[in-house]
Enzyme design. Sequence first.
Site, short mmCIF file in Angstrom:
data_model
loop_
_atom_site.label_atom_id
_atom_site.label_comp_id
_atom_site.label_asym_id
_atom_site.label_seq_id
_atom_site.Cartn_x
_atom_site.Cartn_y
_atom_site.Cartn_z
N ASP A 13 0.84 -1.19 -0.07
CA ASP A 13 -0.11 0.12 -0.04
C ASP A 13 0.84 1.09 0.10
OD1 ASP A 13 -2.38 -1.55 0.31
OD2 ASP A 13 -1.90 -1.79 2.41
N LYS A 16 1.80 2.35 -4.92
CA LYS A 16 2.17 1.77 -6.17
C LYS A 16 1.64 2.17 -7.23
CE LYS A 16 2.33 -2.47 -4.00
NZ LYS A 16 2.26 -1.94 -3.05
N GLY A 40 -4.63 -4.46 -3.82
CA GLY A 40 -5.60 -3.33 -3.97
C GLY A 40 -4.73 -2.18 -4.23
N HIS A 41 -4.74 -1.56 -5.66
CA HIS A 41 -4.02 -0.46 -6.29
C HIS A 41 -4.88 0.46 -6.61
CE1 HIS A 41 -0.50 -3.50 -7.25
NE2 HIS A 41 -0.94 -3.32 -5.88
N GLN A 223 1.92 -6.00 -3.37
CA GLN A 223 2.51 -6.12 -1.83
C GLN A 223 3.65 -5.35 -1.67
OE1 GLN A 223 1.68 -9.24 -3.73
NE2 GLN A 223 -0.46 -8.65 -2.98
P1 GDP Z 1 -0.61 0.26 -3.52
O1 GDP Z 1 -1.41 -0.84 -3.07
O2 GDP Z 1 0.62 0.58 -3.22
O3 GDP Z 1 -1.22 0.59 -4.62
O4 GDP Z 1 -1.28 1.52 -2.58
P2 GDP Z 1 -2.96 1.64 -2.15
O5 GDP Z 1 -3.82 2.19 -3.57
O6 GDP Z 1 -3.54 0.45 -1.54
O7 GDP Z 1 -2.97 2.84 -1.05
C1 GDP Z 1 -2.25 3.90 -1.21
C2 GDP Z 1 -3.42 5.11 -1.02
O8 GDP Z 1 -2.74 6.46 -0.99
C3 GDP Z 1 -4.51 5.17 -2.09
O9 GDP Z 1 -5.49 5.62 -1.15
C4 GDP Z 1 -3.99 6.25 -2.90
O10 GDP Z 1 -4.86 6.97 -3.72
C5 GDP Z 1 -3.12 7.31 -1.95
N1 GDP Z 1 -2.01 7.89 -2.66
C6 GDP Z 1 -0.99 7.60 -3.50
N2 GDP Z 1 0.03 8.50 -3.20
C7 GDP Z 1 -0.70 9.61 -2.54
C8 GDP Z 1 -0.18 10.72 -2.22
O11 GDP Z 1 1.02 11.33 -2.61
N3 GDP Z 1 -0.73 11.61 -1.36
C9 GDP Z 1 -2.17 11.11 -1.12
N4 GDP Z 1 -2.89 11.86 -0.33
N5 GDP Z 1 -2.50 10.09 -1.23
C10 GDP Z 1 -2.02 9.06 -2.13
P1 IMO Z 2 -0.86 -4.16 -2.47
O1 IMO Z 2 -0.48 -4.64 -3.51
C1 IMO Z 2 -1.05 -4.68 2.19
C2 IMO Z 2 -0.90 -8.63 3.62
C3 IMO Z 2 -2.11 -8.82 4.60
C4 IMO Z 2 -1.73 -9.89 5.51
C5 IMO Z 2 -0.40 -10.52 4.67
C6 IMO Z 2 -0.77 -11.94 4.25
O2 IMO Z 2 -2.31 -3.45 -2.23
O3 IMO Z 2 0.19 -3.35 -1.67
P2 IMO Z 2 -2.61 -12.57 2.08
O4 IMO Z 2 -3.93 -12.61 2.09
O5 IMO Z 2 -1.44 -12.13 1.00
O6 IMO Z 2 -2.21 -14.02 2.63
O7 IMO Z 2 -2.13 -11.89 3.41
O8 IMO Z 2 -0.27 -9.63 3.73
N1 IMO Z 2 -1.18 -8.17 2.32
C7 IMO Z 2 -0.95 -6.79 1.94
N2 IMO Z 2 -1.04 -5.60 2.81
N3 IMO Z 2 -1.13 -4.50 0.80
C8 IMO Z 2 -1.25 -5.71 -0.01
O9 IMO Z 2 -1.05 -5.54 -1.31
C9 IMO Z 2 -1.24 -6.80 0.54
N4 IMO Z 2 -1.44 -7.94 0.26
C10 IMO Z 2 -1.47 -8.82 1.26
O10 IMO Z 2 -2.64 -7.71 5.02
O11 IMO Z 2 -0.77 -9.11 6.44
MG MG Z 3 -3.14 -1.54 -1.83
#
Ligand code: GDP
Ligand code: IMO
Ligand code: MG
Length: 422
Positions: A13, A16, A40-41, A223
């Site tokens: 998270d 990415k 979840g991206h 991840q």
């Molecule tokens: P990922 O799994 O690495 O793609 O990240 P996620 O989407 O799960 O979580 C990142 C969160 O941060 C999302 O809600 C994005 O919209 C948000 N985000 C990414 N970059 C920025 C930033 O520079 N500022 C803010 N406020 N939100 C950001």
């Molecule tokens: P993105 O791509 C954050 C974490 C779960 C748990 C551990 C194992 O959005 O960054 P699993 O279901 O994979 O067996 O869970 O890994 N986890 C993540 N945490 N971002 C993710 O993906 C994750 N994918 C798995 O919360 O701690």
């Molecule tokens: Mg994510």
Amino acid sequence: MANTILVGAQWGDEGKGKIIDVLTGQADIVVRTQGGNNAGHTVFLGPKKYVLHLVPSGILRKKKICVIGNGVVVDPVNLVEEIRGLIRLGIKVDGNLLISETSHLVFPYHRELDEQREILKGKNKIGTTKRGIGPAYGDKAARTGLRMIDLINAERFADKLELKIKENNEILKAFGAKPLSFKSVHAAYRTAGDYLKPFVADTVVFLHHACQRGKNILFEGAQGTFLDIDHGTYPFVTSSNTTAGGACTGSGVPPHRMDRVVGVMKAYTTRVGEGPLPSENDEIADLLHSMGREFGATTGRARRCGWFDAVATRHATMVNGIDELAVTNLDGLDSLETIKVCVGYRIGSKRYEYVPSDIELFSRCEPVYVEFPGWQTPTSKIRKWKDLPARARSYLKAIAELSGAKLTIASVGPAREQTIFV
Ligand code: GDP
Ligand code: IMO
Ligand code: MG
């Protein structure tokens, strides 16, 4: 752009999805190489929010080819839903998506086992996403998994699935869980198989030819480094190689074809799920949650938050070979008077500069902090490096230096344009 591996440098998270969307502008092909719909991206296009789970984030840009590589575990019913959802939002998904014929499948018994094992672990649970990821990779390693090539071959699929349901129903019964009906799983999966068949391809050969033709490939990490099955905080990890090497094995593109590794990290630290987090801190968690931020994109769980952990990102630079850093969510720190950065760990008088591999040791590590003065100025409207407050620039330079790589992107908001190229 050259072939770029993008990885998460923390616990997932990191933002990415947003950085992938920015970099896809210069790419021809975007490839997912491991993980499944545990990912979840989030990508914002104007006011519209898209959360991608299995489909590479590159799908949101026109004229890009997206590939779900051999290293990914695919829940086909879920993937069909995701594709349909994207189409409903006006995104084109047909000839621009390829799914590896050797990607492994996730079944309802994997999800059920994931849940049952977590219940059995009780307070030692991992906190998985309950998407069946661990059991699916378990089947792959045990050489008992079913693959996309099986799903699209009706006869072969029925025979193999029947055996798997039989075996897994015995295990589910032992857990006291409800057995599955072959008929209903088969029907749902065959329907999904028919829908997905036109997307299924030999993606290894496709990517090989793309490399020969000089196409730019972006490998979309999922991840983060510390969720890696080998390099993460085992057992509180996912079941795949989330680090840079996974991009090669999960796509079939050899290491010498890779040109650079970009590490994405937040300006602070978050983690969702169980396991140690040395720099975890209530002040920053309350601040971010009160802003409506840091809730999981896949499960909606509140993410645990902490100060920037430079021991972790230094370790991530080491195991991924990170050349360039993209720091996201700088704006999350805008209001703080003082910002802490964890620069080392200690247990008693012993100091650690890298993350100890023994989870028992890691869980006893105390953070060693240095403090930085906050800039207390909104940054989300800033687009140029020189326009950032001097204190924000110093902070970014310091965390990049501590992490051991070159800072090339700073992100000050979720939108594509809220990006500063350094
Ligand atoms: P990922 O799994 O690495 O793609 O990240 P996620 O989407 O799960 O979580 C990142 C969160 O941060 C999302 O809600 C994005 O919209 C948000 N985000 C990414 N970059 C920025 C930033 O520079 N500022 C803010 N406020 N939100 C950001
Ligand atoms: P993105 O791509 C954050 C974490 C779960 C748990 C551990 C194992 O959005 O960054 P699993 O279901 O994979 O067996 O869970 O890994 N986890 C993540 N945490 N971002 C993710 O993906 C994750 N994918 C798995 O919360 O701690
Ligand atoms: Mg994510």
